[in-house]
Structure formats: C-alpha cells, structure tokens
Design a protein around this motif. Structure first.
Motif, PDB file in Angstrom:
ATOM      1  N   ALA A 317     -11.866   8.665  24.018  1.00 19.58           N
ATOM      2  CA  ALA A 317     -12.286   9.761  25.120  1.00 19.58           C
ATOM      3  C   ALA A 317     -11.849   8.983  26.355  1.00 19.58           C
ATOM      4  N   ALA A 318     -12.106   7.681  26.707  1.00 19.90           N
ATOM      5  CA  ALA A 318     -11.576   7.158  27.872  1.00 19.90           C
ATOM      6  C   ALA A 318     -10.183   7.351  27.853  1.00 19.90           C
ATOM      7  N   LEU A 319      -9.272   6.670  27.229  1.00 23.01           N
ATOM      8  CA  LEU A 319      -7.898   6.693  27.181  1.00 23.01           C
ATOM      9  C   LEU A 319      -7.120   8.137  26.999  1.00 23.01           C
ATOM     10  N   GLU A 320      -7.844   9.302  26.393  1.00 19.76           N
ATOM     11  CA  GLU A 320      -7.219  10.428  26.676  1.00 19.76           C
ATOM     12  C   GLU A 320      -7.759  11.104  27.825  1.00 19.76           C
ATOM     13  N   ALA A 321      -8.625  10.552  28.723  1.00 15.26           N
ATOM     14  CA  ALA A 321      -8.956  11.373  29.889  1.00 15.26           C
ATOM     15  C   ALA A 321      -8.136  11.094  31.001  1.00 15.26           C
ATOM     16  N   ARG A 322      -7.305  10.154  31.120  1.00 15.83           N
ATOM     17  CA  ARG A 322      -6.551   9.683  31.984  1.00 15.83           C
ATOM     18  C   ARG A 322      -5.067  10.008  31.900  1.00 15.83           C
ATOM     19  N   THR A 323      -4.309  10.009  32.998  1.00 13.59           N
ATOM     20  CA  THR A 323      -2.815  10.272  32.768  1.00 13.59           C
ATOM     21  C   THR A 323      -2.005   8.937  32.759  1.00 13.59           C
ATOM     22  N   TYR A 324      -0.678   9.187  32.569  1.00 13.83           N
ATOM     23  CA  TYR A 324       0.378   8.218  32.286  1.00 13.83           C
ATOM     24  C   TYR A 324       1.478   8.218  32.811  1.00 13.83           C
ATOM     25  N   GLY A 325       1.928   7.275  33.783  1.00 11.70           N
ATOM     26  CA  GLY A 325       3.248   7.504  34.368  1.00 11.70           C
ATOM     27  C   GLY A 325       4.612   7.051  33.647  1.00 11.70           C
ATOM     28  N   ALA A 326       4.368   6.622  32.648  1.00  8.91           N
ATOM     29  CA  ALA A 326       5.463   6.151  31.545  1.00  8.91           C
ATOM     30  C   ALA A 326       5.389   6.379  30.148  1.00  8.91           C
ATOM     31  N   THR A 327       6.345   6.291  29.477  1.00  6.92           N
ATOM     32  CA  THR A 327       6.223   6.664  28.056  1.00  6.92           C
ATOM     33  C   THR A 327       6.272   5.596  26.968  1.00  6.92           C
ATOM     34  N   GLY A 328       5.364   5.561  25.917  1.00  4.87           N
ATOM     35  CA  GLY A 328       5.340   4.387  25.382  1.00  4.87           C
ATOM     36  C   GLY A 328       4.185   4.419  24.216  1.00  4.87           C
ATOM     37  N   ALA A 329       4.170   3.732  23.125  1.00  2.00           N
ATOM     38  CA  ALA A 329       3.152   3.609  22.186  1.00  2.00           C
ATOM     39  C   ALA A 329       2.708   2.421  22.026  1.00  2.00           C
ATOM     40  N   LEU A 330       1.405   1.809  21.927  1.00  2.00           N
ATOM     41  CA  LEU A 330       0.725   0.594  21.709  1.00  2.00           C
ATOM     42  C   LEU A 330      -0.517   0.594  20.898  1.00  2.00           C
ATOM     43  N   VAL A 331      -0.395  -0.379  20.180  1.00  2.00           N
ATOM     44  CA  VAL A 331      -1.744  -0.492  19.206  1.00  2.00           C
ATOM     45  C   VAL A 331      -2.419  -1.613  19.507  1.00  2.00           C
ATOM     46  N   LEU A 332      -3.914  -1.146  20.110  1.00  2.00           N
ATOM     47  CA  LEU A 332      -4.826  -2.105  20.743  1.00  2.00           C
ATOM     48  C   LEU A 332      -5.694  -2.448  19.566  1.00  2.00           C
ATOM     49  N   GLU A 333      -6.236  -3.756  19.560  1.00  2.00           N
ATOM     50  CA  GLU A 333      -7.508  -4.219  18.752  1.00  2.00           C
ATOM     51  C   GLU A 333      -8.234  -4.324  19.731  1.00  2.00           C
ATOM     52  N   VAL A 334      -9.439  -3.805  19.824  1.00  2.00           N
ATOM     53  CA  VAL A 334     -10.778  -3.932  20.883  1.00  2.00           C
ATOM     54  C   VAL A 334     -11.790  -4.489  20.124  1.00  2.00           C
ATOM     55  N   ALA A 335     -12.316  -5.834  20.638  1.00  2.00           N
ATOM     56  CA  ALA A 335     -13.411  -6.065  20.238  1.00  2.00           C
ATOM     57  C   ALA A 335     -14.623  -5.876  21.079  1.00  2.00           C
ATOM     58  N   ASP A 336     -15.762  -5.627  20.101  1.00  2.00           N
ATOM     59  CA  ASP A 336     -17.040  -5.216  21.093  1.00  2.00           C
ATOM     60  C   ASP A 336     -18.163  -5.814  20.051  1.00  2.00           C
ATOM     61  N   GLY A 337     -18.872  -6.892  20.639  1.00  2.00           N
ATOM     62  CA  GLY A 337     -19.855  -7.335  20.109  1.00  2.00           C
ATOM     63  C   GLY A 337     -21.002  -6.551  19.739  1.00  2.00           C
ATOM     64  N   ASP A 338     -21.227  -5.489  20.635  1.00  2.00           N
ATOM     65  CA  ASP A 338     -22.504  -4.694  20.418  1.00  2.00           C
ATOM     66  C   ASP A 338     -22.148  -3.509  19.469  1.00  2.00           C
ATOM     67  N   GLY A 339     -20.884  -3.419  19.240  1.00  2.00           N
ATOM     68  CA  GLY A 339     -20.538  -2.308  18.017  1.00  2.00           C
ATOM     69  C   GLY A 339     -20.505  -1.037  18.686  1.00  2.00           C
ATOM     70  N   LEU A 400       3.452  -6.114  28.881  1.00  2.00           N
ATOM     71  CA  LEU A 400       4.518  -5.744  29.945  1.00  2.00           C
ATOM     72  C   LEU A 400       4.100  -3.802  29.661  1.00  2.00           C
ATOM     73  N   LEU A 401       4.224  -3.538  28.375  1.00  2.00           N
ATOM     74  CA  LEU A 401       4.258  -2.003  28.184  1.00  2.00           C
ATOM     75  C   LEU A 401       2.742  -1.575  28.698  1.00  2.00           C
ATOM     76  N   ALA A 402       1.850  -2.399  28.265  1.00  2.00           N
ATOM     77  CA  ALA A 402       0.534  -1.781  28.820  1.00  2.00           C
ATOM     78  C   ALA A 402       0.414  -1.636  30.195  1.00  2.00           C
ATOM     79  N   ASP A 403       1.053  -2.612  30.995  1.00  2.00           N
ATOM     80  CA  ASP A 403       0.999  -2.422  32.536  1.00  2.00           C
ATOM     81  C   ASP A 403       1.857  -1.320  33.037  1.00  2.00           C
ATOM     82  N   ALA A 404       2.899  -1.028  32.206  1.00  2.00           N
ATOM     83  CA  ALA A 404       3.784   0.118  32.510  1.00  2.00           C
ATOM     84  C   ALA A 404       3.032   1.637  32.280  1.00  2.00           C
TER      85      ALA A 404
END
Length: 418
Positions: A317-339, A400-404
C-alpha cells in the motif's frame, strides 16, 4: 524491584487522565501539576483505546497515545497513518520493556486497522529505529540578518498585483483550513490539521493563557483576491543602547500554494519596520528563503535535524500510494523483526503507474523496514545507505535504480509537530 511483568499496560480510564498527564509531564521534565481545566481539555481529544498507560500498582509510570492521521505521499495521495505521540517512561521505571510493550501493542493495532504507516516526531534519535521507524524528513531553521540581506527597503508589496493583508484569528480559522488542504495535497510529508490545531494556533486554551502570546497573521491574496499564502509570526521588543530598534520576528507558520505567495510573504516579514532579525521556524531544508536574499549568507542556519519519522506497516500500500518519476523494476527484501511488513516485494514503477506485489524472485536490494521507511518520501538515498552498510545490494546498481525511482526533485517536509 518490580519486574516488567508487574507493570500493567492498558488503555487509561477517564478518571485516570489527570494521573496520565502528570506522568507525561514528569517524563518530559515539565511541572507535574495538572489543573482540572487542563485535564478536561486534553480529555476531549484523547482517542479511547489508543491512549495507553503503564501502571505500577496505582501509579502511572508510562504514557503513550496515538491518533488517526493522514500524510501526503509523493504525488499527492493522502495515506492513512497511525500518529504516535506523548511517549514517556518515568525515570524510575526505565529498562523494563515499558516502551516496547506499549509500542508493540499500538503498531499491531494499527496494522489490524489497515493503517499504511505510523509516524512520530522523535525527541531523541536512538530510540525508534529499533521499532522500524526511519527518519523520513529533515527540517532547517535560519536566522536572517535583515540589514545585511541587501533587500530593497522601499519594498511596499508584491509586484504582481497581489496584496498582503493582516487578519485576525477568526479570519484564519475561516480561510486557513482550506488553504492548508491545498498546500498539503502538493507537499510530500505534510500531515493533516484538524479543528483543534487551528484553535491552538489562534488562541490557546483557557488553562494555558499564561503561556500564550497573540501572534500576527498575514495572508497573501492574488490580484483576483484568492488567498494563496498565510504567515503567522510574533515579534519581540528589543532596543539597542543607542535607542535603535533591534526586534526579531519569529515565524510560527508560513504556508503557500504558489511560489509567488511564498516569496511575497518572506519579503514582507523581512521588511517590517524595526525588525532587524527573522527566525524562520521549522522549514524544509531546501526552502526558497536563503536564495531569495540578495546576500544568501545573511541567512544563517541555526538548526538542522531529522524531523518526521515514518514506520511502514503495509509495504504494498505504501509503495503503490506514491508516484514515480522514472521507469524500472526492483525486487526488495524487507526485514521486519516485528513481523508487520517483512517479505520480498517486486516494485514495477513508471510515471504512468505502479504495481507492488509479493514475489519469490531473487532479491536485488536487501534492507530493513526502517531503511525503506526513510526512503519512502524520497528524501534519503539508497546509494548513501548502501555506502553506510545499512542496505545491501544483491545486484550491482540496484541502489542507483532505487534512487532513480524513489527520490524527488524537492525534498519532503512536515511543517508540524504532534
């Protein structure tokens, strides 16, 4: 000594509000006395079930509350947030897990409600990262040496046909909320302001009148009469030994929905007779002000620090709520100790739209939820976090892609404290 299991964490009852306020004041090193009027006023905005107390026997030794909030994402979407505030643990009861129990309870409830993020203003830096919060906006405050700034002392108002009018608190309560709504829809990091905010900004509650200084309010109107900016400020009374006025104007709030209005309001406050210094209050670190001055060095930074902290509860929901100024695909591994928000996600983004889904693909960027929260509003750099060792690239160039994708041309800003 009592153990952490002897301390009861639970919502406060109505008759416990004075004790809760006393504990909060104690934690923030304020006088612990509580008047009946203060307790009654504060009780009107404490959300039932979301105002927690830590009780050791009959004594309140910890405070915590949250309330519903909206925060503006990059692109202007209003995102549901769990705003955390009034967090304290009495000095006699530290290191017993009191804050962890209160925070864990609140974040789990926020996740269950469907809140996308949690937010707070951190009094101390080291505390909240361990709960998944990341510093997401920065503030700066300048002190302007007006005589040195090189401004034209003959300035008499906006050159574009607009005007600046002084108004009273009643007028601010009428025009301010609609103006602020226009402002916050265009300002990533801004949070909503309710009726209570405007009441406090234009007239302190009766029990706090001793600390209240009536401010000045100035509005900017276009040539068509539309309100596009609002400035609230106070001025001290200081004279030099040679009977020279050396007053300082302190900006409490300045919001504008056009660059012309913003420029005009800064120009106005720097042109008030007798004012030789201007304290800007909490501003975005890339505020227009310094470069508006013929001599930008006349604006000296007197404070610069982290401000709004964000904790993502729902990555999709957080990443889909915002807009993006560039085009790309990125796979993120997110660690969250609280689950609450951990997992692997594929982000496909472009100026035309965005999709974020859970995936089993190989991760390209590995990071904690606190780091992702810092990146969400576009202020932090993934490349910088990689260099700091807080984010790991599994594929060269992923940072670098994440920053773009994530970074913004203007920095996010939260003008308020809560």
């Amino acid at each position: 000594m009592n153990t952490r299991h002897d301390i009861d964490i639970r919502p406060v009852h109505a008759d416990e509000i004075p004790a809760w306020i006393r504990a909060m004041n104690t934690g923030f090193l304020r006088p612990p006395s509580v008047s009946e009027a203060e307790a009654e006023d504060r009780g009107t905005y404490l959300v039932p079930g979301r105002t927690l107390g830590a009780f050791d026997g009959g004594r309140c030794v910890g405070t915590f509350r949250s309330f519903p909030q909206e925060i503006t994402a990059v692109g202007g979407a209003a995102v549901r947030a769990d705003a955390v505030t009034n967090v304290s643990v009495t000095a006699t009861h530290r290191r017993r897990g009191v804050l962890t129990r209160m925070m864990t309870r609140d974040l789990a409830a926020a996740k269950e409600r469907g809140d996308v993020v949690a937010t707070l203003i951190a009094a101390e830096y080291p505390i909240y990262g361990r709960y998944g919060f990341g510093a997401a906006t920065t503030l700066a405050e300048w002190t302007v040496d007006v005589p040195r700034a090189g401004l034209d002392p003959r300035w008499a108002g906006p050159e574009d046909g607009g005007r600046i009018d002084l108004v009273d608190g009643d007028e601010v309560r009428k025009t301010g909320p609609e103006l602020y709504e226009r402002f916050r829809r265009a300002q990533p990091g801004a949070t909503d302001r309710g009726e209570r905010w405007w009441r406090l900004a234009t007239g302190a509650p009766a029990w706090d009148r001793g600390a209240w200084t009536e401010p000045f309010h100035a509005v900017h109107r276009t040539a068509r009469g539309e309100v596009e900016g609002l400035l609230t400020y106070t001025v001290d009374d200081h004279w030099g030994d040679a009977k020279q006025p050396l007053d300082t104007a302190r900006v409490k709030d300045l919001i504008a929905v056009s660059p012309a209005a913003e420029r005009a309001l800064w120009r106005y406050v720097c042109s008030i007779d007798w004012v030789t210094g201007v304290r800007t209050g909490r501003r975005a670190p890339d505020d227009l002000l310094p470069q508006l001055l013929p001599d930008p060095r006349a604006a000296r930074i007197t404070s610069q620090a982290d401000w709004l902290w964000v904790r993502i509860l729902d990555v999709v929901a957080a990443l889909e709520a915002r807009t993006y100024g560039a085009t790309g695909a990125l796979v993120l591994e997110v660690a969250d100790g609280d689950g609450l928000a951990g997992g692997r996600y594929r982000l496909d983004a472009s100026p035309e739209g965005v999709s974020c889904t859970r995936t089993t693909e190989d991760a390209e960027l590995v990071l904690g939820v606190a780091e992702l929260s810092s990146l969400w509003l576009g202020d932090e750099s993934a490349v910088r976090l990689v260099a700091l060792g807080r984010v790991r690239e599994e594929r060269a160039g992923a940072g670098l892609l994440a920053d773009a994708l994530l970074r913004t041309s203007r920095r996010p800003w939260c003008p308020d404290v809560f």
